[in-house]
Design a protein around this motif. Sequence first.
Motif, short mmCIF file in Angstrom:
data_model
loop_
_atom_site.label_atom_id
_atom_site.label_comp_id
_atom_site.label_asym_id
_atom_site.label_seq_id
_atom_site.Cartn_x
_atom_site.Cartn_y
_atom_site.Cartn_z
N ASP A 218 0.83 -1.21 0.00
CA ASP A 218 0.00 0.00 0.00
C ASP A 218 0.86 1.26 0.00
O ASP A 218 1.99 1.26 0.50
N ARG A 219 0.30 2.33 -0.57
CA ARG A 219 0.98 3.62 -0.68
C ARG A 219 0.08 4.71 -0.11
O ARG A 219 -1.13 4.72 -0.33
N LEU A 220 0.70 5.64 0.61
CA LEU A 220 -0.01 6.73 1.27
C LEU A 220 0.59 8.06 0.85
O LEU A 220 1.81 8.15 0.63
N LEU A 221 -0.22 9.10 0.75
CA LEU A 221 0.27 10.45 0.52
C LEU A 221 0.03 11.27 1.78
O LEU A 221 -1.10 11.36 2.26
N SER A 222 1.09 11.86 2.32
CA SER A 222 0.99 12.63 3.55
C SER A 222 1.00 14.11 3.24
O SER A 222 1.98 14.63 2.70
N SER A 239 1.57 3.14 8.55
CA SER A 239 2.75 2.71 7.79
C SER A 239 3.72 1.93 8.65
O SER A 239 4.33 0.95 8.20
N LEU A 240 3.89 2.36 9.90
CA LEU A 240 4.82 1.65 10.79
C LEU A 240 4.29 0.27 11.15
O LEU A 240 5.05 -0.70 11.23
N LEU A 241 3.01 0.15 11.34
CA LEU A 241 2.43 -1.15 11.70
C LEU A 241 2.46 -2.13 10.54
O LEU A 241 2.69 -3.32 10.73
N ASN A 242 2.24 -1.60 9.32
CA ASN A 242 2.01 -2.48 8.17
C ASN A 242 3.08 -2.44 7.09
O ASN A 242 2.98 -3.16 6.10
N GLY A 243 4.09 -1.60 7.25
CA GLY A 243 5.21 -1.60 6.32
C GLY A 243 4.94 -0.97 4.98
O GLY A 243 5.63 -1.27 4.00
N CYS A 244 3.93 -0.08 4.89
CA CYS A 244 3.63 0.52 3.58
C CYS A 244 4.42 1.81 3.35
O CYS A 244 4.99 2.39 4.28
N GLN A 245 4.44 2.26 2.10
CA GLN A 245 5.23 3.42 1.70
C GLN A 245 4.47 4.72 1.93
O GLN A 245 3.25 4.76 1.82
N VAL A 246 5.24 5.78 2.22
CA VAL A 246 4.66 7.11 2.43
C VAL A 246 5.32 8.10 1.48
O VAL A 246 6.54 8.20 1.43
N PHE A 247 4.49 8.80 0.72
CA PHE A 247 4.94 9.88 -0.15
C PHE A 247 4.53 11.21 0.48
O PHE A 247 3.46 11.30 1.10
N PHE A 248 5.36 12.24 0.30
CA PHE A 248 5.05 13.54 0.89
C PHE A 248 4.72 14.57 -0.18
O PHE A 248 5.21 14.50 -1.31
N PRO A 264 -1.65 6.87 -4.62
CA PRO A 264 -1.94 6.18 -3.36
C PRO A 264 -3.00 5.10 -3.52
O PRO A 264 -3.89 5.19 -4.38
N THR A 265 -2.91 4.10 -2.67
CA THR A 265 -3.94 3.06 -2.61
C THR A 265 -4.91 3.36 -1.47
O THR A 265 -6.05 2.91 -1.48
N ILE A 266 -4.45 4.10 -0.47
CA ILE A 266 -5.28 4.59 0.63
C ILE A 266 -5.14 6.10 0.63
O ILE A 266 -4.02 6.62 0.64
N PHE A 267 -6.25 6.80 0.58
CA PHE A 267 -6.18 8.26 0.51
C PHE A 267 -7.23 8.87 1.44
O PHE A 267 -8.41 8.57 1.33
N GLN A 315 -5.62 4.21 -8.38
CA GLN A 315 -5.19 3.02 -7.64
C GLN A 315 -5.81 2.93 -6.25
O GLN A 315 -5.53 1.99 -5.50
N VAL A 316 -6.65 3.90 -5.88
CA VAL A 316 -7.20 3.95 -4.53
C VAL A 316 -8.22 2.83 -4.30
O VAL A 316 -9.17 2.68 -5.05
#
Length: 565
Positions: A218-222, A239-248, A264-267, A315-316
Amino acid sequence: MNDQQEKPTLLQRFLHWERLMPDAPYLHQPQGQGHNESYSWHAVGEQARRMAAYLQSLDLPARSSIAILGKNSAHWIIADLAIWMAGHVSVPLYPSANRDTVAYVLEHAEVRLLFLGHLDGGAAGWDKLRDSVPASLPVIELPLLAIGEGQSWQSLMDTWEPLQTVAQTRRADLATIIYTSGSTGRPKGVMHTFDSMCSSCESTVGMYAGGAGVAPTDRLLSYLPLAHTAERAVVEALSLLNGCQVFFNEGLETFADDLRRARPTIFMSVPRLWGKFYHGISERIPQSVQQAAFADPQRSEAMRQQILGALGLDQVHTALSGSAPLPVAVLEWYRQLGLELLEGYGMSENFGCSHFNQPGEVRVGYVGSSVRDVQCRIAENNEILVKSPGQMLGYYKEPELTRDSYTEDGFFRTGDRGELDEAGRLRITGRVKELFKTTKGKYVAPVPIEARLGNNEHVEGACVTGVGLAQPVALINVSPDTRNALAAPERRATLEAELEAFLESTNQQLEAHERLACLVLVSEPWNVDNGLLTPTLKIRRNLIEEHYQARLDAWCASRRAVIVE
């Protein structure tokens, strides 16, 4: 060892991913001018360990408060990890906070050191706050700021070797103090343990990917403030719990590009941004063209992919919204695109772990059912009471306030009024203390009326008030485009007529005592800088009412439906 001690903390989950996939990318940071830098789990760990070694060398008392002030960045999260590795407690501050708030939090939390990140305006932004920071407080400047304040991050990276044995955090340990945005007065320091942070994410995992949960893919945008509970929960902790990527996100002007880059896959977003996407696309592709395509089975999928791809949302699998009700038209538009926006409800005090709509169970105007392990009931005065795994340890230095915030059987008094439907879905009907009485002796709940007003594209914010008046009045903060239109004489009359018709249709949906005497289009935009919005963009009702109180009688006496201040 008890169960809580055996469960991993956020720091221990980071150490897990650092060992398991050291070379996999974790944080993606824009560097300006189209350049981006990615940090692997190993690289993040090495920098956090070097900074933690320096923090330990200061011999601060255990569990000292260390603040982070700055916009979201990779090094915001790395600094947070370093604080935990060194055995201390992080205290985030909103990058948009004013000097009074910064000074109050630094003193109230007894902050021992400040990590200073990028601020709007760079050096000018820091100049506005410099006087609020004690001269004796050590400052470490995060990368991207480059104003020469305190010690630079890089100089400490060059000096210190990585800390090999990090602090042994336990679930019961205090991890962070999150200060509320201060919409009802002084910010309160909400104390969260590693357990409340982890448990809230574990309880809400079922709302992602249709119940499949979150994965390292999974990918997240912060971009919403990491100083706020929602971003801390849905980006950092997740992200820390599940190991997913974070974009800023680099900034407002690059947001569209950053979103398309992250895919992102989660937004998670707020209604105002969901609405801007909707209006922006509708300007480029008229609604009539969209609807014709959606009605054609051979063209509908291509239109959906065209729109979602242009937004960077193709991709969300999970789209979240909160902080205010979504306009119905916006919600329905995203449904046509195949993206069901899931509205939710939570508070700083329960780390956002309260209520969320589930796919296929969305009811317009409701924030969903209580998530797993959350209990909810409605008190006799209609106050929403919640018992959550994300429940705070308490308010920092406020034992009496903490005690008064709970019922005898441990339910948190949210201060919000609500009702439950037959399926257990919650509808927010206002704040317990925001009810006001008109001169007719009738009580008015402003929040549901404000939600109706928010369905209009010209309305960026609304505050319904009416103490001492025969009928309520709506103060309207219009959108920038509408403000420009009001300044053009040839467009103003048309716009006023349009808003007058909107007022009439809105009043037809209200009880007689709730009907609005007029819409007042205020001249000064409400924003964080002038104190009329909180850092999370909620209205500061008491300050707005105070600001306009002296003119309310005259506006009502004019008997005009739409008034331009």
